[in-house]
Design an enzyme around this catalytic site. Structure first.
Site, PDB file in Angstrom:
ATOM      1  N   ASP A   3      14.506  27.974 -69.507  1.00  0.00           N
ATOM      2  CA  ASP A   3      14.633  29.007 -68.892  1.00  0.00           C
ATOM      3  C   ASP A   3      13.762  30.477 -69.989  1.00  0.00           C
ATOM      4  O   ASP A   3      14.145  30.437 -70.857  1.00  0.00           O
ATOM      5  CB  ASP A   3      16.203  29.669 -68.768  1.00  0.00           C
ATOM      6  N   SER A  33      -0.154  39.677 -60.126  1.00  0.00           N
ATOM      7  CA  SER A  33       0.226  39.700 -58.746  1.00  0.00           C
ATOM      8  C   SER A  33      -0.780  41.004 -58.234  1.00  0.00           C
ATOM      9  O   SER A  33      -1.044  41.773 -59.162  1.00  0.00           O
ATOM     10  CB  SER A  33       1.694  40.308 -58.332  1.00  0.00           C
ATOM     11  N   TYR A  45       9.849  45.274 -59.413  1.00  0.00           N
ATOM     12  CA  TYR A  45       8.896  44.344 -59.637  1.00  0.00           C
ATOM     13  C   TYR A  45       7.335  44.588 -59.798  1.00  0.00           C
ATOM     14  O   TYR A  45       6.873  44.202 -60.803  1.00  0.00           O
ATOM     15  CB  TYR A  45       9.034  43.598 -58.233  1.00  0.00           C
ATOM     16  N   LYS A  84       4.863  43.612 -63.081  1.00  0.00           N
ATOM     17  CA  LYS A  84       3.736  43.058 -62.953  1.00  0.00           C
ATOM     18  C   LYS A  84       2.408  44.118 -63.555  1.00  0.00           C
ATOM     19  O   LYS A  84       1.406  43.534 -64.000  1.00  0.00           O
ATOM     20  CB  LYS A  84       3.466  42.637 -61.562  1.00  0.00           C
TER      21      LYS A  84
END
Length: 247
Positions: free
Chosen positions: A63, A143, A158, A162
Site C-alpha cells: 500500500d 492526469s 484530486y 495531480k
C-alpha cells in the site's frame, strides 16, 4: 525496448486498470515486473495469465500510502529480483467528496496516496538506481487534471493532487540534473480512461457519460513509447485523451 529485456520494473497500483495494462505490456516485452498493489491476489491472477510471456510478473503486497510497506516491498525486490531499472508510479485514488463541506479524512487519503506515496516510492527507486549505477527511467502516471481543472462534480482535491504530480516531476528532473544522474523522468497524463477508479470512488458514472474515453491499454502504449526512446532523449510529458474529449 531491447535494452530493458531482463531488467526489473516496479509498477504501483498494479491490480487493475492502467497498472494492470502496464505490467502486462512490460512482461510481454521481456521485463521482470514487480507489481505493487494492496490487492496482491489480483496481481497473482494476472501473473498466471502471463506465464507464457517473454518476461515475468511478481505480485508484491504494498500500500503506497504506508511508508513501511513501500520500504519492505523494495527490500523484497532487491533480495529476489535485483536492482530497479524502471519505476511506473501508477497508484492513485479519487474520492466522491467536495471542498465546500467535504470529509477531511477522504481528502487526506487522496493526498497521501497520490502525492506522499508517489514521493516515497520514487525516493526508494532512485536509491536503488544510485546504489547500482543504473541509468533508469521513472514514469509518473499523472492526469490531464494535473494541467487544468475539469468542470466535473465532486472531484475536490484530486486535480490538486495531480497538479502536485506535475510539479514533482519537474522538481525531480532538476534534482536529477544537479546530481548528474542519468535517470529519466516522464509524466504521462491521460484524459478520461475506462478503469475502475470512478466506480471505486463512488462517483456517479453519469458525470462522465458525455466524455469519450481511452482504454488502459492506450496508456500502456504511451509508457512503452517513453521507455523505448534512445538513452539521450528525454520525454518530459505525454498527454493522451480521446478524440472529441471537450472536458
Amino acid at each position: 525496448m531491447e535494452r530493458w529485456v531482463g531488467k526489473v520494473a516496479i509498477v504501483t497500483g498494479a491490480s487493475a486498470g492502467i497498472g494492470a495494462a502496464v505490467v502486462e505490456a512490460l512482461a510481454k516485452q521481456g521485463l521482470i515486473v514487480a507489481g505493487f498493489a494492496r490487492r496482491k491476489e489480483r496481481v497473482e491472477e494476472l501473473a498466471k495469465k502471463l506465464q507464457g510471456a517473454k518476461g515475468k510478473l511478481y505480485a508484491v503486497k504494498v500500500d503506497v500510502s504506508k511508508e513501511k510497506e513501500v520500504i519492505e516491498g523494495f527490500n523484497w525486490v532487491k533480495k529476489n529480483l535485483g536492482p530497479v531499472h524502471i519505476l511506473i508510479n501508477n497508484a492513485g485514488i479519487i474520492r466522491n467528496n467536495t471542498l465546500i463541506d467535504g470529509n477531511s479524512q477522504q481528502w487526506e487519503e487522496v493526498l497521501v496516496t497520490n502525492v506522499f506515496g508517489l514521493c516515497v516510492v520514487t525516493r526508494e527507486a532512485i536509491k536503488s538506481m544510485k546504489e547500482n549505477n543504473v541509468d533508469g527511467h521513472i514514469i509518473h502516471i499523472n492526469s490531464r487534471s494535473g494541467h487544468r481543472v475539469p468542470n466535473i462534480p465532486n472531484i475536490n482535491v484530486y486535480p490538486a493532487s495531480k497538479h502536485a504530480v506535475t510539479a514533482l516531476a519537474e522538481t525531480l528532473r532538476h534534482e536529477i540534473t544537479r546530481n548528474n544522474l542519468k535517470i529519466k523522468i516522464t509524466s504521462i497524463s491521460p484524459g478520461y480512461t475506462e478503469t475502475e477508479i470512478i466506480e471505486a470512488a463512488g462517483l456517479p458514472k453519469n458525470n462522465y457519460k458525455d466524455i469519450p474515453a481511452i482504454k488502459a491499454e492506450d496508456v500502456a502504449e504511451g509508457v512503452l513509447y517513453a521507455l523505448g526512446t534512445p538513452p539521450h532523449v528525454q520525454v518530459g510529458e505525454v498527454t493522451l485523451f480521446a478524440v472529441g474529449d471537450k472536458s
